[in-house]
Every structure is written in structure tokens, then in C-alpha cells.
Write an enzyme that holds these catalytic residues in place. Structure first.
Site, PDB file in Angstrom:
ATOM      1  N   ALA A   1      25.996  40.982  64.183  1.00  0.00           N
ATOM      2  CA  ALA A   1      25.800  42.424  64.212  1.00  0.00           C
ATOM      3  C   ALA A   1      26.410  42.993  65.491  1.00  0.00           C
ATOM      4  O   ALA A   1      26.682  42.259  66.443  1.00  0.00           O
ATOM      5  CB  ALA A   1      24.312  42.759  64.147  1.00  0.00           C
TER       6      ALA A   1
ATOM      7  N   GLY B   1      23.677  38.250  61.460  1.00  0.00           N
ATOM      8  CA  GLY B   1      23.758  39.111  60.286  1.00  0.00           C
ATOM      9  C   GLY B   1      24.816  38.676  59.297  1.00  0.00           C
ATOM     10  O   GLY B   1      24.712  38.961  58.100  1.00  0.00           O
TER      11      GLY B   1
END
Length: 260
Positions: A66, A112
Site C-alpha cells: 500500500a 496489500g
């Protein structure tokens, strides 16, 4: 479908989606997550789309994580909202998509990025891929379903080891523990995904959607998977595809499914 951070196009009933932030190793920022939410919603509703192939731009990364700079100053409430919105709009949406979503993991799938791959229905990795959940090195834990999906895929002990050590594992190790379905040389990654998708496209689309729903129910604590399977099984009998499939079988010919 004009996006700033994604490339998307439909080819032969497959929606190809490429996260196109190569200079940032395809890191997930807010804008990219919003575009992913939009493209998955499009895939779910569009009758032309029979499946989705998701990958990252360039040879280095699927998604390397992320964009930490966007949430470094968040409060607890803001962090909770970030996780909730991301899970609902992107990660859960992918898992619940009635069209099979295949992740072609072409390099680093971290944080992520691994959570994104785990939300997909099938995962194929190139030999150079590295996978891991390094969030505890930032004082965080996975927030986009990573603790849940990793446990479902590899078991509690291995999931806790991977998350608490923050170690990356190789594609070969990932296949060994059930985290990915197949490992292939980099040049064979997309062809392998397309090979699987070519088989899926021959099958009845509504039955595939029912199968995804029933399989997902197997891992939900608040849903009886057997009851879901019974309901979805019954729904299939009311489809034109069921009539076509059984007729084709009895007539000893190949079925042509229309998704109706």
C-alpha cells in the site's frame, strides 16, 4: 473505462486489468483502490465479461504494498475506516464477484498486494515472485482481509508464522503451502492464466457464479455452506444453460452456453 492507474480491456470475453504504477511498484493508493472498485463492479455486471485476469505492470511487482504515505498520520478511527472501506469495496467485492478472477502474480506481492491476490479466486505466480505480509514491521497488521484469507488458505500455524515474522516466501514455497495454484516461468505466466481461463469460458457462466457463491459460503461463520449449495444447485435448474448442458450431453455434442 478510462483510468489513471489501471489498464483495462476486454479480449475474448476476458477483462484484462493491469495495475499500472510501475514506478511505484504498483503500490495501492486511494485512487488505485477506487479504480479497482469500479472495474470489479463493471466486470460483475457486464454480460460480455466471463472472467477477469488481474496483474501488475512491469517485471518487478504484482503489487508491492500500500502507499504508506497516505495513512502514516491516521488515527485509530481513520485506520479502521480505511480497512472497512477497502475490504467492502475492493477485496470482498473481488472474492464475491460472480466472474472468476485470476491473479497473475508477476513479481512482489507484499502487504496489500498479497491481500489483493488472496481475494482473487485463482492465483498463478511467476518463478521470480516473492510473497509476504510485512505489516508488523510498520507496527500494523494486515487490514484488507489478510489475516483471514491467509489462514483459510495455509492454516493457522503457517499464517501466524508468516505474519509475525514478516518474512517473504518464494513462489515455490507459496505453491507448496497452498497459497498459489501454479508456479511457472515468467514468460509463461499470462499464457498459463489464459489456458485456465479458456477452460472456464467453455463452462456455464451462471453455474460458475453459483459455484463461487457456494464455495465462499464454506468459509463463512455466519452462513451454512451446505444450505447455500442446495439453494444454488436448485437455481441452476431454472437456467437455459442447464437445459443446454443436459441436451448437449444427451445429444453427444459440445454445449454452447449463453449465460441465461
Amino acid at each position: 473505462m478510462a483510468y489513471q492507474n489501471l489498464l483495462s480491456e476486454i479480449r475474448e470475453s476476458v477483462l484484462y486489468v493491469t495495475i499500472n504504477r510501475e514506478q511505484k511498484l504498483n503500490a495501492l493508493n486511494k485512487a488505485t483502490l477506487a479504480e479497482l472498485a469500479d472495474v470489479i463492479a463493471f466486470a460483475a455486471k457486464n454480460e460480455e465479461v466471463r472472467a477477469v485476469l488481474l496483474t501488475g505492470a512491469g517485471p518487478k511487482a504484482f503489487v508491492a504494498g500500500a502507499d504508506i504515505s497516505e495513512f502514516a498520520d491516521y488515527s485509530g478511527a481513520e485506520g479502521e475506516a480505511l480497512a472497512k472501506n477497502g475490504q467492502n469495496q475492493v477485496f470482498d467485492a473481488i472474492e464475491n464477484c460472480p466472474k472468476p478472477v485470476v491473479a497473475a502474480i508477476n513479481g512482489f506481492a507484499l502487504g496489500g498486494g498479497l491481500e489483493l491476490a488472496m481475494a482473487c479466486h485463482i492465483r498463478i505466480a511467476s518463478e521470480n515472485a516473492k510473497l509476504g505480509l510485512p505489516e508488523v514491521t510498520l507496527g500494523l497488521i494486515p487490514g484488507y482481509g489478510g489475516t483471514q484469507r491467509l489462514t483459510q488458505l495455509v492454516g493457522k500455524g503457517k499464517a501466524i508464522e508468516m505474519i509475525t515474522t514478516a518474512d517473504m516466501i518464494s513462489a515455490v514455497e507459496a505453491e507448496k503451502i497452498g497459497l498459489v495454484n501454479h508456479v511457472v516461468p515468467a514468460e509463461e505466466l499470462l499464457p498459463k492464466a489464459e489456458e485456465i481461463l479458456s477452460k472456464i469460458k467453455l463452462r456455464a457462466p451462471l453455474a460458475i457464479a453459483s459455484a463461487i457463491s457456494a464455495v465462499n459460503a464454506a468459509i463463512r461463520y455466519d452462513e451454512n455452506g451446505f444450505e447455500t449449495e442446495i439453494k444454488e444447485f436448485g437455481k441452476c435448474f431454472d437456467t437455459e444453460d442447464f437445459k443446454e448442458g443436459t441436451s448437449a450431453f444427451l445429444e453427444k455434442r459440445k454445449a454452447v452456453f449463453l449465460g441465461k
